[in-house]
Design an enzyme around this catalytic site. Structure first.
Site, PDB file in Angstrom:
ATOM      1  N   LYS A  50      33.218  50.693  36.927  1.00 60.74           N
ATOM      2  CA  LYS A  50      33.703  51.205  36.138  1.00 60.74           C
ATOM      3  C   LYS A  50      32.840  51.430  34.761  1.00 60.74           C
ATOM      4  O   LYS A  50      32.740  52.445  34.165  1.00 60.74           O
ATOM      5  CB  LYS A  50      34.181  50.248  35.435  1.00 60.74           C
ATOM      6  CG  LYS A  50      35.504  49.135  36.079  1.00 60.74           C
ATOM      7  CD  LYS A  50      36.276  47.895  35.668  1.00 60.74           C
ATOM      8  CE  LYS A  50      36.521  46.275  36.603  1.00 60.74           C
ATOM      9  NZ  LYS A  50      37.109  45.970  35.950  1.00 60.74           N
ATOM     10  N   GLN A  94      35.243  40.290  33.342  1.00 58.54           N
ATOM     11  CA  GLN A  94      34.771  40.228  34.197  1.00 58.54           C
ATOM     12  C   GLN A  94      35.683  38.856  35.149  1.00 58.54           C
ATOM     13  O   GLN A  94      35.572  38.044  35.120  1.00 58.54           O
ATOM     14  CB  GLN A  94      33.902  41.243  35.439  1.00 58.54           C
ATOM     15  CG  GLN A  94      34.479  41.533  36.712  1.00 58.54           C
ATOM     16  CD  GLN A  94      35.484  42.512  36.848  1.00 58.54           C
ATOM     17  OE1 GLN A  94      36.296  43.278  36.212  1.00 58.54           O
ATOM     18  NE2 GLN A  94      36.528  42.497  37.909  1.00 58.54           N
ATOM     19  N   ASP A 117      42.148  45.343  29.209  1.00 57.90           N
ATOM     20  CA  ASP A 117      42.727  44.637  30.917  1.00 57.90           C
ATOM     21  C   ASP A 117      43.857  44.648  30.404  1.00 57.90           C
ATOM     22  O   ASP A 117      44.962  44.728  31.147  1.00 57.90           O
ATOM     23  CB  ASP A 117      42.207  43.522  31.237  1.00 57.90           C
ATOM     24  CG  ASP A 117      40.999  43.744  32.340  1.00 57.90           C
ATOM     25  OD1 ASP A 117      41.213  44.924  32.772  1.00 57.90           O
ATOM     26  OD2 ASP A 117      40.239  43.198  32.229  1.00 57.90           O
TER      27      ASP A 117
HETATM   28  N1  GUN Z   1      39.051  40.925  38.711  1.00 58.52           N
HETATM   29  C1  GUN Z   1      39.684  41.128  39.326  1.00 58.52           C
HETATM   30  N2  GUN Z   1      40.742  42.380  38.913  1.00 58.52           N
HETATM   31  C2  GUN Z   1      39.985  42.764  37.482  1.00 58.52           C
HETATM   32  C3  GUN Z   1      40.409  43.686  36.396  1.00 58.52           C
HETATM   33  O1  GUN Z   1      41.008  44.314  36.643  1.00 58.52           O
HETATM   34  N3  GUN Z   1      40.271  42.975  35.202  1.00 58.52           N
HETATM   35  C4  GUN Z   1      39.154  42.107  35.119  1.00 58.52           C
HETATM   36  N4  GUN Z   1      38.042  41.773  34.085  1.00 58.52           N
HETATM   37  N5  GUN Z   1      38.581  41.401  36.390  1.00 58.52           N
HETATM   38  C5  GUN Z   1      39.406  41.712  37.163  1.00 58.52           C
END
Ligand code: GUN
Length: 278
Positions: A50, A94, A117
């Protein structure tokens, strides 16, 4: 029948290119912060991807990597600092977080308009009542993949297998908003095949390699595989791709389906966060 492959990688690349062009025209760089706590290898990989995509799109990126034993207050303070920081328009904490940290509390601490998110209960609640502000990236990407087939969702029978807050629950709401008739299945569902076999649109997000077999899928269905399972060092979806593709009309591959779309949608969400404060 051999299903057409829904190429998430290609669609995501197109969207990222469009975002990059948009960013060039802005007078302020979109600011996106990542917070990674601990050394979960999958999380490190996701955040790395990302981070790279954000930089490539011309974003201002900050990645905060905190140790595994970080206490809750320290993380709350960082979230608060990012909430106040005018360079930062969106943030990603995350998940999963280490055990000593209350995930819900941290997500609630993110200002809703900086919640790239779309996990904050304010954003989730808004989506539930049809007021879509920030939509979680993976479900948003799944909808774009389905829409890219050109098949009209209205009136279709959609089955979502998996009821997570990140994928299953939000994608079922989004499908319903597009006038699909939606059934949610999960680990306690009896006779799963009775539902999956009827589905015109089947979204699978359970995190178990190849649980959806060809005889569980309706002929001509659209199948979206959200699974990312490591089997003998290889990435494998929740769908038995090689056999299901002989039954379905459209199918997303793993890798190269949903995953790349999640990243593109995250960048799109950051631009939307930026718009929310203007
Ligand atoms: N862990 C697994 N998928 C995601 C996501 O889309 N966002 C976040 N913040 N953590 C994750």
């Amino acid at each position: 029948m051999t299903a057409k492959i829904i190429d998430g990688k290609k669609l995501a690349e197109k969207i990222r290119k469009e975002i990059k062009e948009k960013v060039k025209k802005l007078d302020v760089k979109p600011g996106l912060a990542f917070v990674l706590v601990g050394n979960n290898p999958a999380s490190q990989l996701y955040v790395g991807n990302k981070d790279k995509a954000g930089k490539e799109a011309g974003f201002y990126i900050e990645t905060h990597h905190l140790p595994e034993n970080t206490d809750q207050l320290k993380l709350l303070n960082l979230v608060d600092k990012l909430n106040q920081d005018r360079k930062i328009h969106g943030m990603i904490i995350q998940l999963p977080l280490p055990k000593q940290i209350d995930e819900k509390l941290i997500i609630e601490a993110i200002l809703p308009h900086k919640d790239a998110d779309g996990f904050n209960p304010i954003n989730v609640g808004n989506m539930l009542i049809g007021n879509n502000l920030i939509i979680p990236a993976t479900p948003k990407g799944i909808m774009k993949l389905i829409e890219s087939t050109g098949v009209n969702i209205e009136g279709k029978y959609a089955v979502v297998v998996g009821r997570s807050n990140i994928v299953g629950k939000p994608v079922s709401i989004l499908l319903q908003q597009k006038n699909a008739t939606v059934t949610m299945c999960h680990s306690r569902t009896k006779h799963l095949v009775q539902y999956t076999k009827q589905a015109d649109i089947l979204v699978v997000a359970v995190g178990k390699a190849k649980v959806i077999k060809a005889d569980m899928v309706k002929k001509g269905a659209i199948v979206v595989d959200v699974g990312t399972n490591k089997v003998n060092g290889r990435l494998v979806g929740d769908v038995d791709f090689d056999n299901v593709k002989k039954v379905a009309s459209y199918i997303t591959p793993v890798p190269g389906g949903v995953g790349p779309m999640t990243i593109a949608m995250l960048l799109e969400n950051t631009l939307e966060c930026m718009d929310l404060i203007r």
